[in-house]
Design a protein around this motif. Structure first.
Motif, PDB file in Angstrom:
ATOM      1  N   VAL A  94       0.839  -1.199   0.000  1.00  0.00           N
ATOM      2  CA  VAL A  94       0.000   0.000   0.000  1.00  0.00           C
ATOM      3  C   VAL A  94       0.878   1.255   0.000  1.00  0.00           C
ATOM      4  CG1 VAL A  94      -2.020  -1.078   1.055  1.00  0.00           C
ATOM      5  CG2 VAL A  94      -0.233  -0.154   2.513  1.00  0.00           C
ATOM      6  N   PHE A 121      -0.074   5.185   0.803  1.00  0.00           N
ATOM      7  CA  PHE A 121      -1.279   5.316   1.619  1.00  0.00           C
ATOM      8  C   PHE A 121      -0.889   5.532   3.076  1.00  0.00           C
ATOM      9  CE2 PHE A 121      -3.032   3.255  -2.059  1.00  0.00           C
ATOM     10  CZ  PHE A 121      -4.332   3.723  -2.142  1.00  0.00           C
ATOM     11  N   GLU A 150      -5.980   6.463   5.651  1.00  0.00           N
ATOM     12  CA  GLU A 150      -6.565   6.206   4.336  1.00  0.00           C
ATOM     13  C   GLU A 150      -6.854   4.722   4.114  1.00  0.00           C
ATOM     14  OE1 GLU A 150      -4.382   9.818   1.905  1.00  0.00           O
ATOM     15  OE2 GLU A 150      -3.342   7.903   2.111  1.00  0.00           O
ATOM     16  N   LEU A 151      -6.569   3.905   5.122  1.00  0.00           N
ATOM     17  CA  LEU A 151      -6.782   2.465   5.040  1.00  0.00           C
ATOM     18  C   LEU A 151      -7.859   2.039   6.028  1.00  0.00           C
ATOM     19  CD1 LEU A 151      -3.049   1.363   4.923  1.00  0.00           C
ATOM     20  CD2 LEU A 151      -4.656   1.365   3.018  1.00  0.00           C
ATOM     21  N   LYS A 161      -9.584  -1.995   2.573  1.00  0.00           N
ATOM     22  CA  LYS A 161      -9.919  -0.925   1.636  1.00  0.00           C
ATOM     23  C   LYS A 161      -8.913   0.200   1.770  1.00  0.00           C
ATOM     24  CE  LYS A 161     -14.889  -1.657   1.974  1.00  0.00           C
ATOM     25  NZ  LYS A 161     -16.178  -1.059   2.343  1.00  0.00           N
ATOM     26  N   GLY A 162      -8.617   0.824   0.663  1.00  0.00           N
ATOM     27  CA  GLY A 162      -7.762   1.995   0.657  1.00  0.00           C
ATOM     28  C   GLY A 162      -8.353   3.068  -0.223  1.00  0.00           C
ATOM     29  N   GLU A 163      -8.373   4.296   0.290  1.00  0.00           N
ATOM     30  CA  GLU A 163      -8.915   5.416  -0.481  1.00  0.00           C
ATOM     31  C   GLU A 163      -8.055   6.642  -0.207  1.00  0.00           C
ATOM     32  OE1 GLU A 163     -13.135   7.722  -1.177  1.00  0.00           O
ATOM     33  OE2 GLU A 163     -13.101   5.812  -0.130  1.00  0.00           O
ATOM     34  N   LYS A 164      -7.437   7.151  -1.255  1.00  0.00           N
ATOM     35  CA  LYS A 164      -6.549   8.303  -1.113  1.00  0.00           C
ATOM     36  C   LYS A 164      -7.358   9.556  -0.844  1.00  0.00           C
ATOM     37  CE  LYS A 164      -2.637   8.790  -1.764  1.00  0.00           C
ATOM     38  NZ  LYS A 164      -1.574   8.863  -0.761  1.00  0.00           N
TER      39      LYS A 164
END
Length: 158
Positions: free
Chosen positions: A53, A56, A60-61, A73-76
């Motif tokens: 990752v 990240f 953000e995780l 899940k990861g979202e920047k």
């Protein structure tokens, strides 16, 4: 890839629905490539899932365990880049992702760490005492046989 029809197994088995559903899901989906991951066995009943990752941050995780499904899940977070910095080539992926792992029965998540761009999720299989195999002693003679033998010995002594 071949598709296997598991319908005959559904008709002749009881309690294996979850296993056959997992087989169907495995056949249906192609292996996604982002982000890459490793699954390691670190002990007799210990495992580690490592997900790359890079880029990240911890906030953000998201790691979620629901029933026997581990979801990462990861979202920047969107950042306003400075006008003076023009990206000439962007090879570092910063897209959102979701990885789902099916866990076996009695597998628990022990913890997660983020170090050097790798997210490590440590798992352990803890089988309850009632589910572990146990030895059953074999008695050569039953209790009634022992009682009869005891009565015979007392009559002989008298």
């Amino acid at each position: 890839m071949r598709h296997f029809d598991l319908t005959p197994f559904y008709r002749s088995t009881v309690g294996f629905d979850r296993l056959f559903n997992l087989l169907d899901q495995t056949n249906a989906e192609s292996a996604p490539g982002y982000p890459p991951y490793n699954i390691e066995r670190t002990g007799e009943n210990a495992y580690r899932v490592s997900v790359a990752v890079a880029g990240f941050a911890e906030n953000e995780l998201n790691i979620e365990l629901k029933e026997n499904t581990l979801t990462i899940k990861g979202e920047k977070q969107t950042r306003q880049q400075e006008k003076s910095a023009d990206v000439l080539y962007q090879g570092i992926a910063a897209r959102a992702f979701e990885r789902v792992f099916q866990l076996a029965d009695f597998v628990q998540v022990k913890g997660a760490t983020l170090e050097n761009g790798l997210l490590h999720v440590d798992l352990v299989r803890e089988i309850p005492e009632a589910k572990k195999p146990r030895q059953i002693p074999i008695n050569g003679t039953s209790a009634t046989d022992k009682a009869i033998e005891g009565q015979v010995e007392t009559k002989a002594a008298a």
